[in-house]
Design a protein around this motif. Sequence first.
Motif, mmCIF file in Angstrom:
data_model
loop_
_atom_site.group_PDB
_atom_site.id
_atom_site.type_symbol
_atom_site.label_atom_id
_atom_site.label_comp_id
_atom_site.label_asym_id
_atom_site.label_seq_id
_atom_site.Cartn_x
_atom_site.Cartn_y
_atom_site.Cartn_z
ATOM 1 N N ILE A 1 0.853 -1.188 0.000
ATOM 2 C CA ILE A 1 0.000 0.000 0.000
ATOM 3 C C ILE A 1 0.889 1.238 0.000
ATOM 4 O O ILE A 1 1.669 1.458 0.933
ATOM 5 C CB ILE A 1 -0.913 0.011 1.234
ATOM 6 N N ASN A 2 0.765 2.050 -1.035
ATOM 7 C CA ASN A 2 1.559 3.270 -1.127
ATOM 8 C C ASN A 2 0.834 4.383 -0.373
ATOM 9 O O ASN A 2 -0.112 4.978 -0.867
ATOM 10 C CB ASN A 2 1.785 3.671 -2.583
ATOM 11 N N ALA A 3 1.291 4.641 0.842
ATOM 12 C CA ALA A 3 0.706 5.698 1.668
ATOM 13 C C ALA A 3 1.668 6.871 1.774
ATOM 14 O O ALA A 3 1.760 7.531 2.810
ATOM 15 C CB ALA A 3 0.358 5.158 3.051
ATOM 16 N N GLY A 4 2.395 7.124 0.688
ATOM 17 C CA GLY A 4 3.262 8.289 0.630
ATOM 18 C C GLY A 4 2.465 9.500 0.187
ATOM 19 O O GLY A 4 1.570 9.391 -0.654
ATOM 20 N N ARG A 5 2.781 10.636 0.753
ATOM 21 C CA ARG A 5 2.078 11.876 0.379
ATOM 22 C C ARG A 5 3.102 12.985 0.200
ATOM 23 O O ARG A 5 3.881 13.280 1.118
ATOM 24 C CB ARG A 5 1.055 12.265 1.455
ATOM 25 N N ASN A 6 3.087 13.594 -0.969
ATOM 26 C CA ASN A 6 4.022 14.680 -1.262
ATOM 27 C C ASN A 6 3.897 15.803 -0.243
ATOM 28 O O ASN A 6 2.797 16.262 0.060
ATOM 29 C CB ASN A 6 3.767 15.237 -2.663
ATOM 30 N N GLY A 7 5.032 16.238 0.287
ATOM 31 C CA GLY A 7 5.056 17.385 1.180
ATOM 32 C C GLY A 7 4.813 17.088 2.638
ATOM 33 O O GLY A 7 4.923 17.988 3.476
ATOM 34 N N ASP A 8 4.494 15.862 2.969
ATOM 35 C CA ASP A 8 4.181 15.529 4.358
ATOM 36 C C ASP A 8 5.398 15.648 5.270
ATOM 37 O O ASP A 8 6.483 15.176 4.938
ATOM 38 C CB ASP A 8 3.655 14.099 4.462
ATOM 39 N N THR A 9 5.178 16.246 6.421
ATOM 40 C CA THR A 9 6.151 16.186 7.504
ATOM 41 C C THR A 9 5.813 14.980 8.372
ATOM 42 O O THR A 9 4.761 14.358 8.208
ATOM 43 C CB THR A 9 6.100 17.444 8.374
ATOM 44 N N SER A 10 6.684 14.672 9.307
ATOM 45 C CA SER A 10 6.411 13.540 10.198
ATOM 46 C C SER A 10 5.175 13.793 11.055
ATOM 47 O O SER A 10 4.424 12.860 11.359
ATOM 48 C CB SER A 10 7.632 13.262 11.090
ATOM 49 N N ALA A 11 4.940 15.045 11.424
ATOM 50 C CA ALA A 11 3.753 15.369 12.229
ATOM 51 C C ALA A 11 2.480 15.109 11.434
ATOM 52 O O ALA A 11 1.497 14.581 11.975
ATOM 53 C CB ALA A 11 3.814 16.825 12.685
#
Length: 202
Positions: free
Chosen positions: A65-75
């Motif tokens: 499952i690709n749960a990557g999101r452009n621009g996301d910080t760890s928070a």
Amino acid sequence: MKYVIGTILVLILFTLFSGKKSHMPKLKNGDAVLAVGDSLTYGFGAPPEKSYPAVLQRLSGHCVINAGRNGDTSAEGMKRLPALLDDPTVKVMILCFGGNDILQKKSMKQLKTNLKHMIQLAKAKGIGVLLIAVPDFSLFGLSPLNLYEEVSEEENVPLVNGLLSNILGNPSLKSDQIHPNGKGYKIMAERIVEALQQYGWL
């Protein structure tokens, strides 16, 4: 004496490796891998089918499952993680956060806290975690941040260290200064497969 030395060595090896394997489930048919992170997970700079989660799915034979999101910080990732972990098919989480925290000059202490919290959320559901170290984009040479080794030790989870540093240090594997291209993501997926095999998931 030889017996004593041999026993000590066995105990040392057991201490180093057994803890990191104790909570790691063997993937079975129907089990899924959750790849959570920012643009490095999403696959920015390459077609969707060449993102590392897509390549990892083909190599491993398991749903990734690709749960990557452009621009996301760890928070931001931490806020959306609980819903992602509600999927009962997820048995392993690959965690790759930190790039945007570094670029936005967020607190590295808070990044470490967020990573630890995300790992703890996964562990609470019996999900194994593989941590991917992100290089310090602000330093020449793209050196891995020490905090990833600290998190790995403190949370007793395996770490893939230096992978992104090596990829992003090679111009032929990059789409821009901080993202791999298709070739780079393929190498990333191949190394992650090796880690999953090394730690008993595959």
